[in-house]
Each structure stands twice: as C-alpha cells, then as structure tokens.
Design an enzyme around this catalytic site. Structure first.
Site, mmCIF file in Angstrom:
data_model
loop_
_atom_site.group_PDB
_atom_site.id
_atom_site.type_symbol
_atom_site.label_atom_id
_atom_site.label_comp_id
_atom_site.label_asym_id
_atom_site.label_seq_id
_atom_site.Cartn_x
_atom_site.Cartn_y
_atom_site.Cartn_z
ATOM 1 N N GLU A 180 -5.245 -10.125 8.802
ATOM 2 C CA GLU A 180 -6.639 -10.352 8.412
ATOM 3 C C GLU A 180 -6.872 -11.573 7.520
ATOM 4 O OE1 GLU A 180 -8.548 -6.888 6.875
ATOM 5 O OE2 GLU A 180 -8.255 -5.760 8.715
ATOM 6 N N GLU A 205 -5.262 -2.176 13.986
ATOM 7 C CA GLU A 205 -5.784 -1.208 13.011
ATOM 8 C C GLU A 205 -7.130 -0.705 13.486
ATOM 9 O OE1 GLU A 205 -6.162 -2.494 8.913
ATOM 10 O OE2 GLU A 205 -4.216 -3.499 8.986
ATOM 11 N N HIS A 214 1.117 -9.188 4.614
ATOM 12 C CA HIS A 214 -0.038 -8.299 4.459
ATOM 13 C C HIS A 214 -0.469 -8.392 2.988
ATOM 14 C CE1 HIS A 214 -2.134 -4.741 6.556
ATOM 15 N NE2 HIS A 214 -2.758 -4.897 5.398
ATOM 16 N N ARG A 236 3.736 0.106 12.933
ATOM 17 C CA ARG A 236 3.443 -1.217 12.367
ATOM 18 C C ARG A 236 3.554 -1.120 10.841
ATOM 19 N NH1 ARG A 236 -2.114 -4.034 11.071
ATOM 20 N NH2 ARG A 236 -1.250 -6.000 10.356
ATOM 21 N N ASN A 280 -7.855 -5.945 14.216
ATOM 22 C CA ASN A 280 -8.214 -4.835 13.334
ATOM 23 C C ASN A 280 -9.723 -4.670 13.419
ATOM 24 O OD1 ASN A 280 -5.558 -5.130 12.587
ATOM 25 N ND2 ASN A 280 -5.955 -5.612 10.447
ATOM 26 N N GLN A 315 0.801 -1.217 0.000
ATOM 27 C CA GLN A 315 0.000 0.000 0.000
ATOM 28 C C GLN A 315 0.842 1.279 0.000
ATOM 29 O OE1 GLN A 315 -2.643 -1.705 3.320
ATOM 30 N NE2 GLN A 315 -4.104 -0.603 2.068
ATOM 31 N N GLU A 365 -5.571 1.808 -1.449
ATOM 32 C CA GLU A 365 -6.597 1.081 -0.702
ATOM 33 C C GLU A 365 -7.131 -0.085 -1.550
ATOM 34 O OE1 GLU A 365 -7.532 0.661 2.235
ATOM 35 O OE2 GLU A 365 -9.563 -0.100 2.064
ATOM 36 N N TRP A 366 -6.264 -1.010 -1.867
ATOM 37 C CA TRP A 366 -6.615 -2.247 -2.558
ATOM 38 C C TRP A 366 -7.499 -1.987 -3.792
ATOM 39 C CZ3 TRP A 366 -2.888 -4.898 -0.783
ATOM 40 C CH2 TRP A 366 -2.506 -4.785 0.555
ATOM 41 N N TYR A 386 -13.026 -1.868 12.518
ATOM 42 C CA TYR A 386 -13.434 -0.618 11.875
ATOM 43 C C TYR A 386 -14.901 -0.266 12.077
ATOM 44 C CZ TYR A 386 -9.027 -0.573 9.300
ATOM 45 O OH TYR A 386 -7.695 -0.526 8.977
ATOM 46 N N TRP A 426 -5.031 3.262 11.734
ATOM 47 C CA TRP A 426 -4.877 3.045 10.288
ATOM 48 C C TRP A 426 -5.416 4.276 9.598
ATOM 49 C CZ3 TRP A 426 -2.421 -0.566 7.425
ATOM 50 C CH2 TRP A 426 -2.554 -0.430 6.027
HETATM 51 C C1 GAL Z 1 -7.796 -3.548 6.448
HETATM 52 C C2 GAL Z 1 -6.443 -3.807 5.836
HETATM 53 C C3 GAL Z 1 -5.669 -2.585 5.526
HETATM 54 C C4 GAL Z 1 -6.522 -1.411 5.065
HETATM 55 C C5 GAL Z 1 -7.756 -1.251 5.896
HETATM 56 C C6 GAL Z 1 -8.745 -0.206 5.406
HETATM 57 O O1 GAL Z 1 -8.671 -4.565 6.064
HETATM 58 O O2 GAL Z 1 -5.675 -4.601 6.700
HETATM 59 O O3 GAL Z 1 -4.660 -2.926 4.645
HETATM 60 O O4 GAL Z 1 -6.726 -1.430 3.727
HETATM 61 O O5 GAL Z 1 -8.450 -2.439 5.992
HETATM 62 O O6 GAL Z 1 -9.655 -0.764 4.516
#
Ligand code: GAL
Length: 493
Positions: A187, A397, A142, A97, A328, A40, A447-448, A330, A440
C-alpha cells in the site's frame, strides 16, 4: 442461511441485477490465503538483535497511538509460529501472506548490520509452512522502515532505493528458494500519505503537499530496482514472481452529474493510478496526475510541480516491473467534484479537486473509513481490467473490523460471503483474471494508530492473556467453508 436470506446477503443491498448471490465455484488452483504483517503481529521488538523501526519509535512516542498502545508484544508471533501455522491448517488455506521486518534482518537498515538471528526466525516460519504444505506470499516492506534509515530522511531520501534493493537482495538470497510469490511494497498510497503528509502513521511527518510525492517517487524506483534484481539474478533459479500490493477504494460518483462522474475517474486515476500507472503502463505518472499537481503548484506560485519527474531512463526501468497485481480492497467512497482555490496550503487531497463521502445507508465496520459495499469491489476489478488489461490479480487483503470481542461475528461472516461472491462474479461473468484471495486478517492484531481497538481477525486474540490465546470466530468457519465449497447451491454440497 435460508434461501431468501441467502439471495441478498445484506438488507441494504437488494438490487437483483447487482446484489443477488451467484452460485458457482472458483477454479481448482485458486490461491486461498490469509494475511498479516510483521509489526502488527510479531512483538519481540528488541529481541535477538532486532533494530528499532519507525513504528517502534512512533508507538513509543506519547499520543501517537490509541491509549499509547504498542506492538512491543502484539500477538507474540515471534514465539508462536507453531500455533499460527496450526490455525492456517484449521482454515484449510493454501497460502499465508506475511511480511519480513527489515530491521530484524538488517538492524540499521544497511548490509553492514546483518543479523543472523532474524534470518533464523523467518527460516523457522518458512520451514513450518513447508511442513504444513502452505505456500508463503512474502511482503518485503509493510511499513516498518529501520529507524536508522528514517534518521537520514527515510523515503524522502533517494538513497532508500539503493538500501531497499540491498535488503531485497539479502531476502531473495536467504529465503528465495522457498518463496514463489514476493511483494515489494504494501500500500504505497497509505504509507506515503499517512506517514509523510498527514502524519497519522510512522514516521509521523506532516510534509504536506510534497512529502508523500517524494516518498512515493523513491519507492517506485526502489520497487523497480528490486524487481530487476530478482529478474536478473534470481528468477531463473528460483522461479518466483515479484510484484507490489496497491490499495484502492471503489470511487462511485456521488450524483449523475458529469462533474462528479469525471471526479470519480480522477480519484481512481490519481490514487490507484499514482502507483499502478508507472509500474503497469509506461514508467510514468498518469498524465492527468501530472497536469493536476502541476496546475495546483503553479496557482500556488511555484515554478515547478511538487510532483517529481522521472528521467527517460528511469521510466524505462520502471515500466513493466510486475508479474501480477496485488490489490488490497476494503470499501467504497462517493466522490464529488470540489474545486479548490489552491491556497498556500498544499496536499494530495487538495490537488485532486475531489471530496470523498460515505452513504449513511451502507453498513459500517468498526473503522470509521470502512463502510461495507460489496458491489464496489466488482466495479473496481472491472476498472482495473479496463485500464490495465488482463493482468493476473491476487486480492492481497480484504476484510473488516469489529470493536468488541464477539466470537459470533455475524457481520464479518456476511462481509466475507458478499465480497468473495463479487470476486466470483468478477471472475466468472466479467472475465477478470483473479488468481487468489487473502483475507485480512488471520487474527486480531496491532491496527496501527488505532492500536488493538479495531479487530480484523477471523481468529480472536486475547491480548490480556499472557499466551495471547487465539480462538476461531464464526467467520473463520465461514471462510473455511467457502474455501471448500465456493458458493455451490446447498443441494450440491
Ligand atoms: C491495510 C493494511 C493492513 C491493515 C488493514 C486494515 O491498509 O495493509 O496492515 O491494517 O489495512 O486497516
């Protein structure tokens, strides 16, 4: 912030028993950090001997990532270590990290292909952190598997456990003197389901109903093998800790019905528990998961479950391979029971007999899946304590995305205050053994599948600028303030 506004950080949440701000401080040794990952941020995808990874191949294929964006340059952290470390110092974090790119060290994935230039790069990162007095927390995987290993099946091939453990061995040997906190996998749930079942992440496979289970099975064994390797060969000299970073939403029953309550428990047991239960409890998948996948498999006409089985000796090897728990987190989802007829189409989600939804009242970040629900994090931490005991937890995260370039990211400031405050509640009131918190992310990055349009950085990165200029957002200042003062009442500061 005035007093009234501070009492409830979000208008959407104003239940005094649940949402009021708690004043208090984190323990002095609480590990504050920020997180990133190799693909990333690094760029330099084919520089100095690095081999291609599955994410290089995926992002270079037409139509896989938003606007066909790639991580070829990303934040160019390969060339900007000094600036990144300067930012860590500005924030006042104690830890950073980051992850190692496997194909930078072993370009074709196996030890025959060692690349000294890759080792030199991470040594430069580690030395810069050491000079700055910042502790590294290093993730070995990762998501950027060397492409050459995907060519022989990737995580669906059992041999990956052997190759991963060889790679881990190299990393422990080369870098272990400077690293006290290791994470094997980031993850597992996301990279197995998105990479091997849904196909929205590299390697883009849609092996629905079995790919994610097979990939997950190998990675659990790979994790255990790497943990034992460290334990047997390195721990006494290097004195570090090795674990794994799981991800989980909080799963809130959508209604008071018994079915939804049971479904919410099932959602946590089959997603977080899929990986956490073998490692933390008994070396095996949760009974409920085995039962659900076996039952769906049977209804589909199969004579054995699509979920693979561990042998007795594998179970013994897997159980207890953790020194802490990385989490992690969110967002929160509502869960309702949804019975499936289990037609010929199989998938992890269908196996669970659940439906996940969001509440329109919850504030939203830029990512479609990310609703802001701070109280969910406290419930999740409580669930973990209830099911896995008093394990030390690092929040590895937590953060939120925006779509524009705003430096004044007021919503993110609120997000961090609210979420970190519930971590404080979990710690002080519920007695959860939380040891640290990593935001994070340090900066906007790739972002992928969403490319650069979902920005998670507390530093903005200008991707149009040749230098990839980094500028602190308001949230960087707010985070630094929390690190310094916790949530002390204003008069005590
Ligand atoms: C997690 C992932 C991170 C980042 C984050 C925000 O799933 O580990 O690399 O992209 O989400 O979407």
């Amino acid at each position: 912030m005035d007093k009234a506004a501070e009492k409830f950080i979000f208008d959407a949440f104003h239940d005094p028993g649940r949402d009021a701000l708690l004043h208090g401080k984190f323990p002095g040794d609480f590990l504050w950090g920020v997180a990133t990952a190799s693909y990333q941020i690094e760029g330099a995808w084919d520089v100095d001997g690095k081999g291609p990874s599955v994410w290089d191949s995926f992002s270079h294929s037409e139509g896989k990532v938003y606007q066909n964006q790639t991580g070829d340059v990303a934040c160019d952290s390969y060339n900007k270590i000094e600036r990144d470390v300067e930012m860590l110092k500005e924030l006042g974090v104690k830890a950073y990290r980051f992850s190692i790119s496997w194909s930078r060290i072993l370009p074709t994935g196996t030890v025959e292909s060692f690349n000294q230039a890759g080792v030199d790069y991470y040594n430069r990162v580690l030395s810069a952190l050491e000079v700055a007095g910042i502790e590294p927390m290093v993730t070995l995987y990762h998501w950027d598997l060397p492409q050459a290993l995907q060519d022989i099946g990737g995580w669906e091939n059992d041999m990956m456990a052997v190759y991963f453990s060889d790679y881990a061995d190299k990393c422990f040997r080369e870098f272990g003197a400077k690293i006290k906190l290791w994470i094997t996998f980031n993850e597992p749930l996301v990279f197995t389901t998105h990479g091997y079942e849904i196909g929205s992440h590299a390697p883009g496979l849609k092996h629905s109903g079995y790919g994610a289970y097979r990939a997950g099975h190998t990675l659990i064994k790979a994790h255990a093998q790497a943990w034992h390797l460290y334990d047997d060969k390195y721990r006494s000299r290097q004195q570090g800790k090795v674990s794994i970073a799981f991800n989980s939403d909080w799963f809130e029953p959508k209604t008071d019905s018994e079915k939804d309550k049971v479904a919410a428990q099932r959602a946590a047991t089959l997603s977080l528990g899929w990986f956490a239960h073998p490692v933390l409890v008994n070396g095996d998948y949760p009974e409920l998961m085995k039962e659900y996948v076996a039952n769906a498999s049977r209804l589909q006409g199969l004579s054995t479950s699509r979920l693979p089985q561990f042998s007795e000796s594998e179970k013994k090897t897997i159980a207890g391979t953790f020194d802490f728990l990385g989490l992690n987190h969110y967002t929160t989802s509502y869960v309702s029971h949804k019975a499936t007829a289990h037609p010929r189409v199989a998938s992890f989600m269908l196996d669970c007999d659940i439906e996940l939804t969001k509440d329109d009242a919850w504030p939203k970040a830029a990512s479609s899946w990310l609703s802001i629900v701070p109280w969910g994090m406290r419930r999740l931490l409580g669930w973990i304590k209830e099911h896995y005991g008093d394990v030390p937890i690092y929040i590895t995260e937590n953060g939120m995305s925006q779509s524009g370039m705003d430096i004044k990211d007021e919503l993110r400031v609120k997000y961090f205050k609210a979420y970190i405050n519930v971590v404080l509640k979990a710690h002080l009131i519920d007695g959860v053994n939380v040891k640290g918190y990593f935001a994070w992310s340090l900066m906007d990055n790739f972002e992928w599948a969403q490319g650069y349009r979902e920005k998670f950085g507390i530093y903005e990165v200008n991707f149009e600028h040749p230098e990839r200029l980094r500028t602190p957002r308001e949230s960087a200042k707010a985070f630094a303030e929390i690190i310094n003062n916790g949530f002390k009442p204003p008069e005590e500061k």
